[in-house]
Design a protein around this motif. Sequence first.
Motif, PDB file in Angstrom:
ATOM      1  N   CYS A 357       0.868  -1.176   0.000  1.00  0.00           N
ATOM      2  CA  CYS A 357       0.000   0.000   0.000  1.00  0.00           C
ATOM      3  C   CYS A 357       0.902   1.223   0.000  1.00  0.00           C
ATOM      4  O   CYS A 357       2.020   1.176   0.514  1.00  0.00           O
ATOM      5  CB  CYS A 357      -0.893  -0.024   1.234  1.00  0.00           C
ATOM      6  SG  CYS A 357      -2.153   1.272   1.261  1.00  0.00           S
ATOM      7  N   CYS A 360      -0.744   7.581   0.879  1.00  0.00           N
ATOM      8  CA  CYS A 360      -1.949   8.067   1.564  1.00  0.00           C
ATOM      9  C   CYS A 360      -1.685   9.404   2.247  1.00  0.00           C
ATOM     10  O   CYS A 360      -2.448   9.837   3.109  1.00  0.00           O
ATOM     11  CB  CYS A 360      -2.430   7.038   2.589  1.00  0.00           C
ATOM     12  SG  CYS A 360      -1.245   6.717   3.931  1.00  0.00           S
ATOM     13  N   CYS A 371      -2.862   4.721  10.515  1.00  0.00           N
ATOM     14  CA  CYS A 371      -3.012   4.109   9.197  1.00  0.00           C
ATOM     15  C   CYS A 371      -4.416   4.391   8.662  1.00  0.00           C
ATOM     16  O   CYS A 371      -5.414   4.145   9.354  1.00  0.00           O
ATOM     17  CB  CYS A 371      -2.778   2.600   9.289  1.00  0.00           C
ATOM     18  SG  CYS A 371      -3.137   1.701   7.758  1.00  0.00           S
ATOM     19  N   LEU A 373      -6.085   2.830   6.535  1.00  0.00           N
ATOM     20  CA  LEU A 373      -6.854   1.596   6.355  1.00  0.00           C
ATOM     21  C   LEU A 373      -6.913   0.766   7.641  1.00  0.00           C
ATOM     22  O   LEU A 373      -7.351  -0.389   7.619  1.00  0.00           O
ATOM     23  CB  LEU A 373      -6.254   0.765   5.221  1.00  0.00           C
ATOM     24  CG  LEU A 373      -6.249   1.447   3.841  1.00  0.00           C
ATOM     25  CD1 LEU A 373      -5.645   0.535   2.788  1.00  0.00           C
ATOM     26  CD2 LEU A 373      -7.658   1.864   3.436  1.00  0.00           C
ATOM     27  N   ASN A 374      -6.446   1.354   8.739  1.00  0.00           N
ATOM     28  CA  ASN A 374      -6.524   0.739  10.072  1.00  0.00           C
ATOM     29  C   ASN A 374      -5.780  -0.591  10.199  1.00  0.00           C
ATOM     30  O   ASN A 374      -6.194  -1.477  10.956  1.00  0.00           O
ATOM     31  CB  ASN A 374      -7.991   0.540  10.486  1.00  0.00           C
ATOM     32  CG  ASN A 374      -8.713   1.854  10.675  1.00  0.00           C
ATOM     33  OD1 ASN A 374      -8.168   2.793  11.273  1.00  0.00           O
ATOM     34  ND2 ASN A 374      -9.923   1.954  10.162  1.00  0.00           N
ATOM     35  N   TYR A 375      -4.677  -0.724   9.479  1.00  0.00           N
ATOM     36  CA  TYR A 375      -3.846  -1.907   9.642  1.00  0.00           C
ATOM     37  C   TYR A 375      -3.072  -1.816  10.952  1.00  0.00           C
ATOM     38  O   TYR A 375      -2.666  -0.725  11.384  1.00  0.00           O
ATOM     39  CB  TYR A 375      -2.848  -2.042   8.491  1.00  0.00           C
ATOM     40  CG  TYR A 375      -3.443  -2.593   7.217  1.00  0.00           C
ATOM     41  CD1 TYR A 375      -3.918  -3.898   7.152  1.00  0.00           C
ATOM     42  CD2 TYR A 375      -3.498  -1.815   6.066  1.00  0.00           C
ATOM     43  CE1 TYR A 375      -4.447  -4.407   5.977  1.00  0.00           C
ATOM     44  CE2 TYR A 375      -4.026  -2.314   4.880  1.00  0.00           C
ATOM     45  CZ  TYR A 375      -4.508  -3.608   4.850  1.00  0.00           C
ATOM     46  OH  TYR A 375      -5.036  -4.112   3.696  1.00  0.00           O
ATOM     47  N   ARG A 380       1.228  -2.927   8.318  1.00  0.00           N
ATOM     48  CA  ARG A 380       1.169  -1.692   7.540  1.00  0.00           C
ATOM     49  C   ARG A 380       2.103  -1.737   6.329  1.00  0.00           C
ATOM     50  O   ARG A 380       2.880  -2.669   6.156  1.00  0.00           O
ATOM     51  CB  ARG A 380       1.532  -0.490   8.421  1.00  0.00           C
ATOM     52  CG  ARG A 380       0.488  -0.177   9.477  1.00  0.00           C
ATOM     53  CD  ARG A 380       0.941   0.987  10.328  1.00  0.00           C
ATOM     54  NE  ARG A 380       0.033   1.240  11.438  1.00  0.00           N
ATOM     55  CZ  ARG A 380       0.282   2.078  12.431  1.00  0.00           C
ATOM     56  NH1 ARG A 380       1.446   2.724  12.466  1.00  0.00           N
ATOM     57  NH2 ARG A 380      -0.585   2.256  13.391  1.00  0.00           N
TER      58      ARG A 380
END
Length: 401
Positions: A357, A360, A371, A373-375, A380
Amino acid sequence: MEPTNRLRLAALQAQQLINLHSQKSSLVRLAVCLHRGRKQLKNQIKLSLRALTHKAVVSPRLRVLVHVRGGIGDVCMTRVFLKALRAQLPQAEIYLCYDSQSVVEALFQDGAYINGFQNRKYLPQDFDLIISGCHVFIYQYVNRARVEQLAPGFIPVLEKGLKMRDICRVFAENTPYLDGYWANATVEYGSSRVANLGLSTGLVVGQNDRAEIALAPERKRELLSALGLADKKYITIHDGINTNTDTSHGHPTRCWPQTRWREFAALFKQAHPDILLVQLGGSKSQAFDFADVCLVGKTAVKDLPYVLDGALAHVDGESGMVHLANLTRTRCVVLFGPSSAEYLGYAQNVNITSPKCQNCMNILEDWMTRCALNYAENERCLAAITAPVVLDGVNKILGGK
């Protein structure tokens, strides 16, 4: 499509996003107007109070102020811009305004490009040109008559910059919220982080233009000797955490997990037992017990260029230390996740982008600490970059040593 038209459309789209949010509620529109009005009034009151006791500055030379906002990395990139500005205005008095005088003195310890430091308590009329910003530089104040009189050759540059100001204003006025949008738009346009400083001011500035600090050889020998690094082969590493990084919410998103650092250290020492691992960092960095020499919290900013310049390579996340290293002769291995290598990377470095990823930056207000995307930390983007890949990057640089 012409590149400038592409950028103009991006600016219009950004403005429409702002308008869309404002149209949802009359209260939102009113709050935005009140906020901007209050800010303008506050600034005007400050300037009026300063004017009461201020002695006007009179100079036979053009006076220019560059007011940079952001972190130490932003000041490092501004040095490249100032080199181009000085080439256009060789006779001008150029001053740099930033929150920390010690940082400015460290990055311009060789006396290049600027006449001195300026604190934030200045009056615009003391200068003939004021350029300000962070990701976007714009002309904040222009005394056109003085420019025409003292630097008529600069007028075409100024005109070009003023035209770009009309396009870029929406990004400048909505920083940091649109910084990521600006980055993507200008990469598509064909520009990048350092080059953008020239794009928005009419100057020709390249992402990979050099503006190395002229370091004093005697001071370098003296400092490295005091740190036990004289005549030693070493690479520097940095966990990517700056002194202004918020670490209260856990591991920052731009930083490689410590488990990966430990794996890298083991592989590196096995491959290069004769080269020391030297860790750099400020007060918020966590000291690594596997570093051969730990300088976390032990070096002043003015000494860092000397330590970096003596290194065979530097390994880091995308941080201010990387941009400082770019002002020395040392090449870096840079790990990119939330921030974009296309936007912030230098061609001389080995830039490694996460395969999982990426990019961002500024999508969320707290993108540096959370994060998008809440990883979890170990899932991450940067965690997906493995130690062997980083070692391979370091070997590419060491192969030329």
